[in-house]
Motif scaffolding. Structure first.
Motif, PDB file in Angstrom:
ATOM      1  N   ALA A 272       0.853  -1.187   0.000  1.00 28.55           N
ATOM      2  CA  ALA A 272       0.000   0.000   0.000  1.00 28.55           C
ATOM      3  C   ALA A 272       0.891   1.239   0.000  1.00 28.55           C
ATOM      4  O   ALA A 272       2.076   1.181   0.338  1.00 28.55           O
ATOM      5  N   TRP A 273       0.311   2.385  -0.366  1.00 31.57           N
ATOM      6  CA  TRP A 273       1.101   3.606  -0.476  1.00 31.57           C
ATOM      7  C   TRP A 273       1.691   4.038   0.859  1.00 31.57           C
ATOM      8  O   TRP A 273       2.777   4.609   0.906  1.00 31.57           O
ATOM      9  N   TYR A 274       0.971   3.738   1.966  1.00 32.35           N
ATOM     10  CA  TYR A 274       1.470   4.183   3.266  1.00 32.35           C
ATOM     11  C   TYR A 274       2.538   3.263   3.847  1.00 32.35           C
ATOM     12  O   TYR A 274       3.071   3.532   4.927  1.00 32.35           O
ATOM     13  N   THR A 275       2.869   2.178   3.156  1.00 32.94           N
ATOM     14  CA  THR A 275       3.965   1.311   3.623  1.00 32.94           C
ATOM     15  C   THR A 275       5.238   1.523   2.811  1.00 32.94           C
ATOM     16  O   THR A 275       6.204   0.792   2.968  1.00 32.94           O
ATOM     17  N   ARG A 276       5.223   2.526   1.931  1.00 27.41           N
ATOM     18  CA  ARG A 276       6.390   2.806   1.082  1.00 27.41           C
ATOM     19  C   ARG A 276       7.058   4.106   1.533  1.00 27.41           C
ATOM     20  O   ARG A 276       6.368   5.089   1.799  1.00 27.41           O
ATOM     21  N   ILE A 277       8.365   4.103   1.614  1.00 24.45           N
ATOM     22  CA  ILE A 277       9.087   5.321   1.981  1.00 24.45           C
ATOM     23  C   ILE A 277      10.260   5.529   1.033  1.00 24.45           C
ATOM     24  O   ILE A 277      10.780   4.581   0.444  1.00 24.45           O
ATOM     25  N   ASN A 278      10.646   6.771   0.892  1.00 27.04           N
ATOM     26  CA  ASN A 278      11.865   7.126   0.169  1.00 27.04           C
ATOM     27  C   ASN A 278      12.915   7.486   1.224  1.00 27.04           C
ATOM     28  O   ASN A 278      12.833   8.554   1.842  1.00 27.04           O
ATOM     29  N   PRO A 279      13.901   6.625   1.482  1.00 30.45           N
ATOM     30  CA  PRO A 279      14.873   6.891   2.549  1.00 30.45           C
ATOM     31  C   PRO A 279      15.617   8.210   2.371  1.00 30.45           C
ATOM     32  O   PRO A 279      15.923   8.892   3.351  1.00 30.45           O
ATOM     33  N   LEU A 280      15.905   8.577   1.113  1.00 27.98           N
ATOM     34  CA  LEU A 280      16.655   9.822   0.898  1.00 27.98           C
ATOM     35  C   LEU A 280      15.860  11.043   1.345  1.00 27.98           C
ATOM     36  O   LEU A 280      16.426  11.999   1.879  1.00 27.98           O
ATOM     37  N   THR A 281      14.557  11.033   1.103  1.00 28.87           N
ATOM     38  CA  THR A 281      13.728  12.159   1.543  1.00 28.87           C
ATOM     39  C   THR A 281      13.808  12.326   3.051  1.00 28.87           C
ATOM     40  O   THR A 281      13.969  13.445   3.569  1.00 28.87           O
ATOM     41  N   ILE A 282      13.715  11.212   3.765  1.00 31.89           N
ATOM     42  CA  ILE A 282      13.746  11.266   5.235  1.00 31.89           C
ATOM     43  C   ILE A 282      15.137  11.667   5.734  1.00 31.89           C
ATOM     44  O   ILE A 282      15.274  12.534   6.611  1.00 31.89           O
ATOM     45  N   ILE A 283      16.177  11.062   5.176  1.00 33.53           N
ATOM     46  CA  ILE A 283      17.540  11.357   5.634  1.00 33.53           C
ATOM     47  C   ILE A 283      17.896  12.823   5.385  1.00 33.53           C
ATOM     48  O   ILE A 283      18.399  13.524   6.277  1.00 33.53           O
ATOM     49  N   MET A 284      17.631  13.312   4.168  1.00 35.10           N
ATOM     50  CA  MET A 284      17.992  14.688   3.837  1.00 35.10           C
ATOM     51  C   MET A 284      17.134  15.685   4.617  1.00 35.10           C
ATOM     52  O   MET A 284      17.617  16.753   5.028  1.00 35.10           O
ATOM     53  N   SER A 285      15.845  15.357   4.821  1.00 35.48           N
ATOM     54  CA  SER A 285      14.972  16.257   5.584  1.00 35.48           C
ATOM     55  C   SER A 285      15.485  16.428   7.006  1.00 35.48           C
ATOM     56  O   SER A 285      15.592  17.557   7.514  1.00 35.48           O
ATOM     57  N   TRP A 286      15.817  15.302   7.659  1.00 34.34           N
ATOM     58  CA  TRP A 286      16.287  15.386   9.039  1.00 34.34           C
ATOM     59  C   TRP A 286      17.679  16.024   9.131  1.00 34.34           C
ATOM     60  O   TRP A 286      18.003  16.696  10.111  1.00 34.34           O
ATOM     61  N   THR A 287      18.484  15.829   8.107  1.00 33.98           N
ATOM     62  CA  THR A 287      19.797  16.487   8.096  1.00 33.98           C
ATOM     63  C   THR A 287      19.626  18.010   8.073  1.00 33.98           C
ATOM     64  O   THR A 287      20.314  18.745   8.804  1.00 33.98           O
ATOM     65  N   ILE A 288      18.713  18.487   7.217  1.00 32.91           N
ATOM     66  CA  ILE A 288      18.465  19.935   7.134  1.00 32.91           C
ATOM     67  C   ILE A 288      17.860  20.452   8.435  1.00 32.91           C
ATOM     68  O   ILE A 288      18.259  21.514   8.942  1.00 32.91           O
ATOM     69  N   ILE A 289      16.900  19.721   8.983  1.00 39.85           N
ATOM     70  CA  ILE A 289      16.245  20.156  10.224  1.00 39.85           C
ATOM     71  C   ILE A 289      17.258  20.248  11.365  1.00 39.85           C
ATOM     72  O   ILE A 289      17.296  21.241  12.109  1.00 39.85           O
ATOM     73  N   ILE A 290      18.088  19.201  11.502  1.00 36.96           N
ATOM     74  CA  ILE A 290      19.095  19.212  12.575  1.00 36.96           C
ATOM     75  C   ILE A 290      20.097  20.345  12.351  1.00 36.96           C
ATOM     76  O   ILE A 290      20.513  21.030  13.296  1.00 36.96           O
ATOM     77  N   GLY A 291      20.489  20.569  11.088  1.00 28.20           N
ATOM     78  CA  GLY A 291      21.414  21.669  10.790  1.00 28.20           C
ATOM     79  C   GLY A 291      20.829  23.027  11.173  1.00 28.20           C
ATOM     80  O   GLY A 291      21.535  23.884  11.731  1.00 28.20           O
ATOM     81  N   LEU A 292      19.546  23.228  10.891  1.00 28.70           N
ATOM     82  CA  LEU A 292      18.901  24.499  11.255  1.00 28.70           C
ATOM     83  C   LEU A 292      18.814  24.667  12.770  1.00 28.70           C
ATOM     84  O   LEU A 292      19.019  25.769  13.299  1.00 28.70           O
ATOM     85  N   ILE A 293      18.515  23.568  13.472  1.00 30.23           N
ATOM     86  CA  ILE A 293      18.433  23.639  14.932  1.00 30.23           C
ATOM     87  C   ILE A 293      19.797  23.977  15.531  1.00 30.23           C
ATOM     88  O   ILE A 293      19.912  24.832  16.423  1.00 30.23           O
ATOM     89  N   VAL A 294      20.838  23.321  15.037  1.00 34.43           N
ATOM     90  CA  VAL A 294      22.200  23.586  15.545  1.00 34.43           C
ATOM     91  C   VAL A 294      22.582  25.037  15.286  1.00 34.43           C
ATOM     92  O   VAL A 294      23.144  25.722  16.152  1.00 34.43           O
ATOM     93  N   PHE A 295      22.270  25.521  14.082  1.00 36.01           N
ATOM     94  CA  PHE A 295      22.593  26.915  13.745  1.00 36.01           C
ATOM     95  C   PHE A 295      21.853  27.884  14.671  1.00 36.01           C
ATOM     96  O   PHE A 295      22.449  28.847  15.184  1.00 36.01           O
ATOM     97  N   ALA A 296      20.555  27.620  14.900  1.00 34.99           N
ATOM     98  CA  ALA A 296      19.765  28.506  15.764  1.00 34.99           C
ATOM     99  C   ALA A 296      20.298  28.498  17.199  1.00 34.99           C
ATOM    100  O   ALA A 296      20.381  29.556  17.854  1.00 34.99           O
ATOM    101  N   VAL A 297      20.667  27.306  17.699  1.00 35.46           N
ATOM    102  CA  VAL A 297      21.183  27.207  19.076  1.00 35.46           C
ATOM    103  C   VAL A 297      22.510  27.964  19.201  1.00 35.46           C
ATOM    104  O   VAL A 297      22.740  28.692  20.183  1.00 35.46           O
ATOM    105  N   ARG A 298      23.370  27.822  18.205  1.00 35.39           N
ATOM    106  CA  ARG A 298      24.677  28.492  18.264  1.00 35.39           C
ATOM    107  C   ARG A 298      24.526  30.015  18.211  1.00 35.39           C
ATOM    108  O   ARG A 298      25.212  30.748  18.922  1.00 35.39           O
ATOM    109  N   VAL A 299      23.597  30.490  17.357  1.00 32.50           N
ATOM    110  CA  VAL A 299      23.361  31.936  17.293  1.00 32.50           C
ATOM    111  C   VAL A 299      22.762  32.430  18.602  1.00 32.50           C
ATOM    112  O   VAL A 299      23.150  33.486  19.132  1.00 32.50           O
ATOM    113  N   GLY A 300      21.810  31.663  19.155  1.00 35.21           N
ATOM    114  CA  GLY A 300      21.168  32.069  20.404  1.00 35.21           C
ATOM    115  C   GLY A 300      22.128  32.110  21.573  1.00 35.21           C
ATOM    116  O   GLY A 300      22.072  33.014  22.412  1.00 35.21           O
ATOM    117  N   LYS A 301      23.045  31.120  21.647  1.00 36.66           N
ATOM    118  CA  LYS A 301      23.987  31.059  22.767  1.00 36.66           C
ATOM    119  C   LYS A 301      25.025  32.178  22.705  1.00 36.66           C
ATOM    120  O   LYS A 301      25.504  32.655  23.736  1.00 36.66           O
TER     121      LYS A 301
END
Length: 280
Positions: A52-81
């Protein structure tokens, strides 16, 4: 400052030239058909036997999305500190983006109590989509392709995979904007006023209003997907034709940086416009 930029450009050109020569000698497909055989294929993993469509994932979408999200969080924390009265370059960069976005949102949203949350949503979308588009259009990296049902990993033969080249990503954010705009409308007008807005300017317009609202997330997501997905395919083909030497830099600069930033801004501004329309 100018000396650092000069050194950065020199190092960048040296690295790029070396990578271009390596690609031209060892990684460029000898057969033209090999270039397009796996083009636009997705690396899909089936999570269960139920296909079914909900049992299929694209690993690259998930990996790259979380990489960008974590990068933005790290950048925001460093600027804030390290927040300073006299800002350094990193803080100035962050402040310039936030100042620009806040002024745009403040000029569009009439109700002051919705300015700050709308600003947070629009800025987050702009930063995430901008980085996604740039790494997917202007930065050589690891590419994963599917050829004859086999997953093939290639380095520096194409740009990184952009999450916004996956329609699932864009549709997810478009649906989030859709839900948030209606939640803000209920908060601004009350539940009765929100229901009444579906009948405006006259009750006979209810079907048209429903169709118009459902079309928003579809057009919102397809606009970004078409530009980024189409640009990635065109860049891939043009890059192959010039053998990965110097011209790809201009393609990547145009599709990745110029088009990527414009589309990120368009997506964010449409989100602000949808929210403004619902609460006004």
């Amino acid at each position: 400052m100018k000396k650092k930029i000069s050194w950065f450009l020199v190092v960048f050109l040296i690295i790029y030239t070396v990578l271009g020569i390596i690609n031209a000698l060892y990684f460029v497909p000898k057969d033209t058909a090999e270039v397009t055989r796996g083009l636009a294929n997705r690396w899909i993993i089936q999570l269960s036997d139920e296909k079914a469509w909900y049992t299929r994932i694209n690993p690259l979408t998930i990996i790259m999305s979380w990489t960008i999200i974590i990068g933005l969080i790290v950048f925001a924390v460093r600027v804030g500190k390290n927040f300073k009265v006299i800002p350094d370059r990193r803080q100035s960069f962050a402040e310039s983006i936030m100042d620009f976005m806040y002024e745009v949102v403040e000029s569009v949203i009439d109700d002051p109590k919705f300015v700050r949350p709308t600003f947070a949503i629009a800025t987050t979308l702009f930063l995430y989509i901008s980085i996604s588009n740039i790494i997917g259009g202007a930065m050589p990296g690891l590419n994963v392709n599917v050829v004859d049902e086999h997953v093939k990993f290639t380095l520096f033969q194409d740009t990184w995979f952009s999450p916004t080249a996956d329609l699932n990503t864009n549709l997810t954010y478009a649906l989030m904007v859709f839900v948030i705009s209606h939640a803000f409308a209920i908060k601004a007008k009350g539940f009765g006023g929100w229901l009444k807005s579906w009948l405006e300017p006259m009750p006979i317009m209810l079907p048209m209003n429903i169709i118009g609202e459902l079309a928003k997330p579809i057009s919102h997501s397809l606009r970004l997907f078409g530009n980024i997905g189409g640009g990635a395919i065109l860049t891939f083909i043009l890059t192959y034709l010039v053998k990965y030497l110097f011209m790809p830099v201009f393609y990547w600069a145009y599709f990745g940086i110029f088009v990527g930033l414009v589309q990120a801004l368009v997506f964010s501004m449409l989100a602000v416009a949808y929210i403004s329309e619902k609460i006004s």
